[in-house]
Design an enzyme around this catalytic site. Structure first.
Site, short mmCIF file in Angstrom:
data_model
loop_
_atom_site.label_atom_id
_atom_site.label_comp_id
_atom_site.label_asym_id
_atom_site.label_seq_id
_atom_site.Cartn_x
_atom_site.Cartn_y
_atom_site.Cartn_z
N GLU A 68 0.74 -1.17 -0.01
CA GLU A 68 0.14 0.09 -0.12
C GLU A 68 1.03 1.15 0.02
OE1 GLU A 68 -2.94 0.41 3.26
OE2 GLU A 68 -2.70 2.58 3.01
N ARG B 276 1.33 10.16 0.62
CA ARG B 276 1.75 11.32 1.53
C ARG B 276 3.14 12.15 1.15
NH1 ARG B 276 0.81 7.63 6.89
NH2 ARG B 276 -0.97 6.83 5.98
N THR C 149 -3.93 6.37 1.49
CA THR C 149 -4.25 7.66 1.72
C THR C 149 -5.09 8.48 0.65
OG1 THR C 149 -1.87 7.72 2.65
CG2 THR C 149 -3.25 9.66 3.04
N LYS D 91 -10.79 -1.48 6.19
CA LYS D 91 -9.46 -1.25 6.83
C LYS D 91 -10.08 -0.61 8.20
CE LYS D 91 -5.79 2.04 6.77
NZ LYS D 91 -4.38 2.48 5.84
C1 3PG Z 1 -1.72 3.95 7.52
O1 3PG Z 1 -1.81 4.71 7.03
O2 3PG Z 1 -2.32 3.01 7.52
C2 3PG Z 1 -0.87 4.11 9.09
O3 3PG Z 1 -0.12 5.40 9.03
C3 3PG Z 1 0.07 3.02 9.25
O4 3PG Z 1 0.15 3.27 10.69
P1 3PG Z 1 1.38 2.75 11.38
O5 3PG Z 1 2.61 3.72 10.94
O6 3PG Z 1 1.20 2.90 12.79
O7 3PG Z 1 2.04 1.35 11.14
#
Ligand code: 3PG
Length: 210
Positions: free
Chosen positions: A41, A45, A69, A129
């Site tokens: 994924e 960002r 995102t 999710k």
């Molecule tokens: C996401 O976008 O799914 C999270 O930022 C991932 O979370 P983590 O950095 O705590 O694993």
């Protein structure tokens, strides 16, 4: 087929990857695949995320490429054009979900409340999710959702580590977890692809409830 249930069964962990320099995109994807994790994924960002998506789509065809995102309909269009094979959003709005469902790729929408789960279920999706998993209630919260709504499979993400992943993966309504721990930013910056492969191997070996 918009439902992403089959996507969740690809790997015990979906690596959530953020890449600043597009030159790192292909080596990171290859390092994950070499460790047995053939799904990614890639988050939107960074400014160069679309370029990184295109490079992985072109050069690492054996990895299932998702875009994460996704916040707007325009972003959803752009990532599908760039080669994303599935879409992940941190949350849902009627406009975003409605638009994503018009595209020809699986959609993994983010939810954090029972009402959101029901709203997404109403649109015909059974894979979601759960974000942000830790702050939103962790494994106990997901287990509680599974009592009235057992037909939804979740990919909890947010605050999960190799150590805490089994607490989620043993739940019958969890098919995989998501996390950024497989691709630490220092490993990416230092070109330590071997470390990413090792982290992927550990993740790929995690047991998932049947
Ligand atoms: C996401 O976008 O799914 C999270 O930022 C991932 O979370 P983590 O950095 O705590 O694993």
């Amino acid at each position: 087929m918009a439902d992403a249930t089959h996507i969740l069964r690809t790997s015990p962990v979906i690596p959530v990857v953020t890449i600043d320099d597009p030159r790192h995109a292909v080596p990171v994807a290859r390092a994950l695949a070499d460790g047995g994790v053939r799904i990614i994924e890639l988050t939107l960002r960074t400014e160069s995320a679309l370029e990184s998506l295109k490079l992985i789509a072109e050069e690492v065809p054996d990895i299932l490429l998702g875009a994460g995102t996704v916040l707007t309909p325009g972003q959803a269009d752009a990532v599908v054009s760039a080669g994303a094979q599935f879409l992940v959003s941190p949350g849902v709005t009627p406009a975003l979900l409605g638009h994503m469902l018009t595209l020809d790729v699986p959609v993994l929408p983010g939810v954090a409340t029972v009402g959101e789960v029901m709203a997404v279920l109403e649109r015909g999706l059974h894979a979601m999710k759960f974000f942000p998993a830790g702050p939103a209630g962790g494994p106990k919260y997901l287990a509680a959702i599974g009592a009235p709504i057992p037909q939804v499979q979740f990919c909890p993400t947010g605050g999960i580590s190799l150590a805490s992943a089994p607490d989620y993966l043993k739940l019958p309504n969890v098919s995989c977890v998501g996390g950024s721990w497989l691709t630490p930013s220092d490993a990416i910056e230092n070109g330590d692809w071997q470390r990413i492969t090792e982290l992927a191997q550990q993740a790929a070996a995690l047991a998932v409830s049947p």
